[in-house]
Design a protein around this motif. Structure first.
Motif, PDB file in Angstrom:
ATOM      1  N   GLY A 325       0.788  -1.226   0.000  1.00  0.00           N
ATOM      2  CA  GLY A 325       0.000   0.000   0.000  1.00  0.00           C
ATOM      3  C   GLY A 325       0.821   1.277   0.000  1.00  0.00           C
ATOM      4  O   GLY A 325       0.279   2.360   0.217  1.00  0.00           O
ATOM      5  N   GLU A 326       2.132   1.163  -0.252  1.00  0.00           N
ATOM      6  CA  GLU A 326       2.972   2.356  -0.302  1.00  0.00           C
ATOM      7  C   GLU A 326       2.881   3.003  -1.680  1.00  0.00           C
ATOM      8  O   GLU A 326       2.798   2.330  -2.696  1.00  0.00           O
ATOM      9  CB  GLU A 326       4.422   1.995   0.014  1.00  0.00           C
ATOM     10  CG  GLU A 326       4.626   1.466   1.424  1.00  0.00           C
ATOM     11  CD  GLU A 326       6.086   1.186   1.725  1.00  0.00           C
ATOM     12  OE1 GLU A 326       6.919   1.401   0.817  1.00  0.00           O
ATOM     13  OE2 GLU A 326       6.381   0.762   2.851  1.00  0.00           O
ATOM     14  N   GLU A 327       2.926   4.347  -1.691  1.00  0.00           N
ATOM     15  CA  GLU A 327       2.808   5.065  -2.949  1.00  0.00           C
ATOM     16  C   GLU A 327       4.054   4.886  -3.803  1.00  0.00           C
ATOM     17  O   GLU A 327       5.183   4.918  -3.305  1.00  0.00           O
ATOM     18  CB  GLU A 327       2.570   6.557  -2.697  1.00  0.00           C
ATOM     19  CG  GLU A 327       1.152   6.889  -2.274  1.00  0.00           C
ATOM     20  CD  GLU A 327       0.884   8.387  -2.297  1.00  0.00           C
ATOM     21  OE1 GLU A 327       1.758   9.140  -2.809  1.00  0.00           O
ATOM     22  OE2 GLU A 327      -0.169   8.814  -1.810  1.00  0.00           O
ATOM     23  N   ILE A 328       3.856   4.677  -5.101  1.00  0.00           N
ATOM     24  CA  ILE A 328       4.948   4.614  -6.065  1.00  0.00           C
ATOM     25  C   ILE A 328       4.590   5.515  -7.237  1.00  0.00           C
ATOM     26  O   ILE A 328       3.442   5.937  -7.390  1.00  0.00           O
ATOM     27  CB  ILE A 328       5.185   3.176  -6.568  1.00  0.00           C
ATOM     28  CG1 ILE A 328       3.926   2.642  -7.300  1.00  0.00           C
ATOM     29  CG2 ILE A 328       5.574   2.248  -5.435  1.00  0.00           C
ATOM     30  CD1 ILE A 328       4.147   1.307  -7.975  1.00  0.00           C
ATOM     31  N   VAL A 329       5.571   5.830  -8.053  1.00  0.00           N
ATOM     32  CA  VAL A 329       5.346   6.617  -9.266  1.00  0.00           C
ATOM     33  C   VAL A 329       5.444   5.678 -10.457  1.00  0.00           C
ATOM     34  O   VAL A 329       6.458   4.996 -10.653  1.00  0.00           O
ATOM     35  CB  VAL A 329       6.376   7.745  -9.399  1.00  0.00           C
ATOM     36  CG1 VAL A 329       6.181   8.483 -10.723  1.00  0.00           C
ATOM     37  CG2 VAL A 329       6.254   8.715  -8.234  1.00  0.00           C
TER      38      VAL A 329
END
Length: 470
Positions: A325-329
């Protein structure tokens, strides 16, 4: 609830020893014997080189046939449905031998007139072997040479276990019936096996009828009665298995483990632990690197076209949720005149006016996804996995769909099981998104490297058909 129970594992149920004898020894022995026979027909010596090939073929087929057998025990094979898996298994063996032959430089040691008939003819012999196995096991059933089992407790988990026992005749288990203290009228619908008595009658029935296996499917609240039954069964020779009521939950990669010698059971876990994590990452790096090198000229042409046909950057960057659930680009070739990445993101639709001159073609052919192979090499994404959604969409759907965030137990993928099942592109209704999530969770349960390769092949087929991408 039915969808949940469809994914229940088979607790402590192993393939029958006769079936495994065929898969682990007799069929691999046939593979080797057929190779020997062809060399004799061709008047070629069965030299040391062929002995090396025979040994590799025996162990490769023994492992692959045995492992796949546990997944292919279904009953009532119709037409070619039971034959196709045999050919697939043999192709896997051939693929393994081909890789070993290439690495060890063994190709020049064998003649085509022996290898080709062996590769082509072996699966047909395996079909005959499979038919013989079915006849042997049918005779054993007729003679009563099978184990007897009973189930204590009538509930959704025990009903599903009974269904599995009926669906897998190769297990050679005959379910005699249920035991439960509840009245017949209170049993759930679908109980097609007789109720033989109450829990207090179990031990006597086991001794009298020579029961081999007892499956206990009772809630934790019934612990005193369960303990009493287990105590009474110690006066018998029956094997006792407990089906914990955690099976009412949506299990993902459920397995038993030990922490400091204490048994624990994982009910929701990523499939990528231990060696699986290494295999997944290694396959991603190798495949992504090869694909990037092959498609680099294509990507350069696309970048020039994007820049020449509309103002703005070539690469569109958008925040997505990645592993845990961690944000990535995530990178894509820009296909729209807008670059939405805020609290509200509108999905692309058919005939979308925001598409650039070549945006529709890029999206329909999925060429806009090519920069995501850089995400794979970076370790942010995988080639196969649940498709990453915009952060705004995640925040919306996680509140409406139970289990939505479980898809983030693995890295997002460029393609996925949902996409090859027709859920590619726009999900304009909640039901479509819910169906996509079901396929994502099924992928977590079923993962294997072969499954990943199958999804990649199906993705190429769908991209060529250009379905459901706007």
């Amino acid at each position: 609830m039915n969808e949940i129970h469809d994914h229940l594992p088979l607790p402590n149920i192993k393939p029958n020893s006769v079936a495994l004898l065929f898969k682990r020894f007799l069929e691999p022995s046939f593979v080797v014997s057929y190779l020997w026979l062809i060399t004799k027909i061709e008047r070629q010596p069965f030299s040391g080189d062929y002995w090396v090939l025979a040994i590799m073929a025996f162990f490769a087929s023994s492992y692959i046939f045995g492992e796949m057998h546990g997944r292919r025990l279904r009953r009532n094979p119709k037409s070619v449905r039971w034959i196709v898996p045999i050919f697939i298994d043999w192709l896997l063996v051939v693929a393994v031998l081909a890789v070993l032959g290439y690495v060890c430089e063994l190709y020049s040691l064998f003649t085509v007139k022996i290898i080709v008939p062996w590769v082509i003819g072996t699966p047909f012999g395996l079909v005959v072997s499979q038919h013989a196995q079915s006849r042997v096991m049918k005779d054993m059933r007729t003679k009563g040479d099978i184990e007897k089992a009973i189930i204590i407790g009538v509930n959704p988990a025990s009903l599903k276990l009974a269904e599995r026992l009926a669906d897998y005749p190769a297990l050679m288990l005959n379910l005699m019936g249920y035991f439960d203290d509840r009245a017949v009228g209170r049993q759930p619908e679908g109980t097609y096996t007789p109720l033989l008595g109450k829990m207090s009658d179990v031990a006597a029935y086991v001794r009298e009828h020579g029961i081999n296996r007892v499956y206990i499917s009772m809630p934790i609240s019934a612990q005193p009665r369960v303990l009493q039954v287990i105590d009474e069964l110690q006066d018998t020779t029956a094997s006792v298995y407990f089906i914990p009521d955690i099976y009412i939950f949506n299990l993902i990669q459920a397995r038993f483990d030990y922490v400091g010698g204490m048994a624990v059971m994982g009910i929701c876990e990523t499939p990528f632990t231990g060696i699986n994590k290494f295999v997944k990452r290694a396959s991603d790096i190798v495949l992504a690197s090869i694909i990037q090198l092959m498609l680099l000229p294509v990507m350069l042409v696309i970048a020039i076209c994007v820049k020449a046909t509309s103002p703005g950057p070539v690469i569109f960057k958008q925040r997505r949720y990645g592993l845990d659930g961690e944000e990535i680009v995530v990178y894509k070739f820009r296909s729209m005149t807008v670059m939405e990445d805020g609290g509200s993101v509108q999905q692309a639709t058919k005939g979308d006016m925001r598409l650039t001159k070549i945006g529709g073609f890029l999206r329909k052919s999925s060429l806009d996804e090519l920069p995501q192979f850089f995400n794979v090499i970076q370790g942010r994404m995988s080639i196969v996995g649940p498709r990453p959604h915009a952060v705004a969409h995640n925040e919306l759907y996680r509140k409406q769909i139970k289990g939505y965030m479980l898809r983030h137990k693995v890295k997002p993928g460029i393609t996925g099981w949902a996409q090859v099942n027709g859920l590619r592109g726009e999900t304009e209704t909640l039901d479509k998104m819910r169906a996509r999530i079901e396929f994502d969770l099924e992928y977590l349960r079923r993962w294997s490297l072969v499954f990943d390769l199958w999804i990649i092949i199906q993705t190429v087929r769908m991209v060529l058909k250009k379905e459901n991408a706007y």
